[in-house]
Design a protein around this motif. Structure first.
Motif, mmCIF file in Angstrom:
data_model
loop_
_atom_site.group_PDB
_atom_site.id
_atom_site.type_symbol
_atom_site.label_atom_id
_atom_site.label_comp_id
_atom_site.label_asym_id
_atom_site.label_seq_id
_atom_site.Cartn_x
_atom_site.Cartn_y
_atom_site.Cartn_z
ATOM 1 N N SER A 184 -2.136 5.126 -0.725
ATOM 2 C CA SER A 184 -2.630 5.795 0.476
ATOM 3 C C SER A 184 -4.149 5.759 0.535
ATOM 4 O O SER A 184 -4.743 5.558 1.604
ATOM 5 C CB SER A 184 -2.142 7.250 0.504
ATOM 6 N N LEU B 136 0.801 -1.217 0.000
ATOM 7 C CA LEU B 136 0.000 0.000 0.000
ATOM 8 C C LEU B 136 0.838 1.272 0.000
ATOM 9 O O LEU B 136 0.303 2.363 0.183
ATOM 10 C CB LEU B 136 -0.920 -0.010 1.224
ATOM 11 N N ALA B 137 2.134 1.129 -0.205
ATOM 12 C CA ALA B 137 2.993 2.310 -0.251
ATOM 13 C C ALA B 137 2.642 3.162 -1.474
ATOM 14 O O ALA B 137 2.475 2.629 -2.569
ATOM 15 C CB ALA B 137 4.461 1.892 -0.312
ATOM 16 N N PRO B 138 2.515 4.462 -1.311
ATOM 17 C CA PRO B 138 2.177 5.317 -2.459
ATOM 18 C C PRO B 138 3.307 5.327 -3.490
ATOM 19 O O PRO B 138 4.478 5.448 -3.135
ATOM 20 C CB PRO B 138 1.994 6.702 -1.820
ATOM 21 N N ASP C 253 -3.834 4.690 -5.973
ATOM 22 C CA ASP C 253 -3.173 5.457 -4.925
ATOM 23 C C ASP C 253 -3.140 4.586 -3.674
ATOM 24 O O ASP C 253 -4.172 4.341 -3.049
ATOM 25 C CB ASP C 253 -3.934 6.756 -4.650
ATOM 26 N N ARG D 290 -5.499 2.248 1.476
ATOM 27 C CA ARG D 290 -5.168 1.691 2.784
ATOM 28 C C ARG D 290 -6.413 1.451 3.638
ATOM 29 O O ARG D 290 -6.571 0.371 4.225
ATOM 30 C CB ARG D 290 -4.194 2.616 3.523
ATOM 31 N N GLN D 291 -7.289 2.439 3.744
ATOM 32 C CA GLN D 291 -8.457 2.270 4.603
ATOM 33 C C GLN D 291 -9.424 1.215 4.067
ATOM 34 O O GLN D 291 -9.893 0.367 4.850
ATOM 35 C CB GLN D 291 -9.177 3.605 4.811
ATOM 36 N N ARG E 266 -0.064 5.866 -9.161
ATOM 37 C CA ARG E 266 -1.075 6.926 -9.176
ATOM 38 C C ARG E 266 -1.406 7.352 -10.600
ATOM 39 O O ARG E 266 -2.559 7.664 -10.918
ATOM 40 C CB ARG E 266 -0.592 8.125 -8.360
#
Length: 281
Positions: A222, A208-210, A220, A225-226, A215
């Motif tokens: 970030s 999950l690293a940007p 993305d 992630r959620q 992108r």
């Protein structure tokens, strides 16, 4: 080896970046596909042996499509960019010969430091619970990222992602069910599932690293992630699995820094082509 990134034209730099991202997607698929294929003939029951073998084939099929596209992107690069792109000697020798590269070359002639797969995917199977935990973490990421990549401005990536999303949806459903079955099963199955989750958790952050190129393709890390955590949390709650407390995350795979496990995978994957260069069936 010196890189000419600073002197490359914007269009050339963008082409190299897209090639690196395509290889990253392909390497992820190849390495997890190989790991899952190791269960062929060793599954806990015949039905799951077949299911996991078919899942491995899904990943390998995606890897092939992506390597074909990566080879196409590479062969269009300027000569100087080609010469500086790979550090593996067999690849450098092939490029120096003036021949185009193909999908098999990308899978068989690159050394570990030219691979860009996430570290999570090269971790050993260990037992059924480790295999399930690794697949679940990756399947949740794939499901979310392929939804985004289906709208990528790169038409080829978008087409591969759209096809892969159907497979990823099934993969996620399968691995979710097994996390719940093991986590909410016997005392031993719960213990094994919890240990696998705890041990592999530190490798999930890399997924999950940007990334700038991601992108540009509509993904993305970030932002994912959620939603990814929501999937993980919901399943762990049903499975009575505790969320790992650690926040430190291992990284390096995207930059060619790998664990020792990748070396063993590549030794097995690449033996025939390295021992008998150019061999064809």
């Amino acid at each position: 080896m010196q890189s000419n990134t600073n002197t490359a034209s914007p269009s050339a730099a963008a082409a190299e970046a897209q090639l690196k991202y395509t290889l990253q997607l392909a390497d992820d698929a190849l390495i997890i596909g190989h790991r899952l294929s190791e269960w062929c003939g060793h599954g806990p029951i015949l039905e799951q042996d077949i299911a996991l073998t078919n899942t491995a084939l899904d990943h390998l099929g995606r890897a092939r499509s992506l390597y074909q596209y990566a080879a196409e992107l590479f062969n269009k690069l300027p000569s100087e960019a080609k010469n500086n792109f790979f550090t593996s000697i067999p690849m450098q020798q092939l490029i120096a010969s003036g021949n185009n590269i193909g999908e098999d070359n990308l899978a068989s002639l690159r050394d570990g430091w030219d691979y860009r797969n996430a570290l999570l995917l090269e971790q050993p199977n260990t037992d059924w619970a480790y295999t399930i935990a690794r697949s679940f973490f990756y399947d949740a990421f794939n499901y979310l990222s392929f939804k985004c990549l289906s709208d990528s401005p790169d038409a080829v990536i978008a087409a591969i992602a759209a096809k892969s999303l159907k497979e990823a949806t099934y993969h996620l459903r399968w691995s979710k069910e097994w996390v719940i079955r093991l986590g909410d099963g016997t005392e031993e199955s719960h213990m094994r599932m919890q240990k696998a989750v705890d041990d592999l958790w530190m490798y999930t952050g890399e997924l999950l690293a940007p990334e700038k190129t991601a992108r540009q393709n509509g993904v993305d890390g970030s932002a994912l992630r959620q939603p990814w955590l929501d999937i993980i949390t919901e399943v762990f709650s049903e499975a009575n699995i505790a969320m790992p407390a650690g926040t430190w995350m291992q990284e390096g795979g995207r930059d060619g820094r790998h664990t020792e496990h990748l070396g063993y995978i590549l030794a097995e994957l690449q033996f025939m082509q390295r021992a008998y260069p150019g061999m064809q069936w």
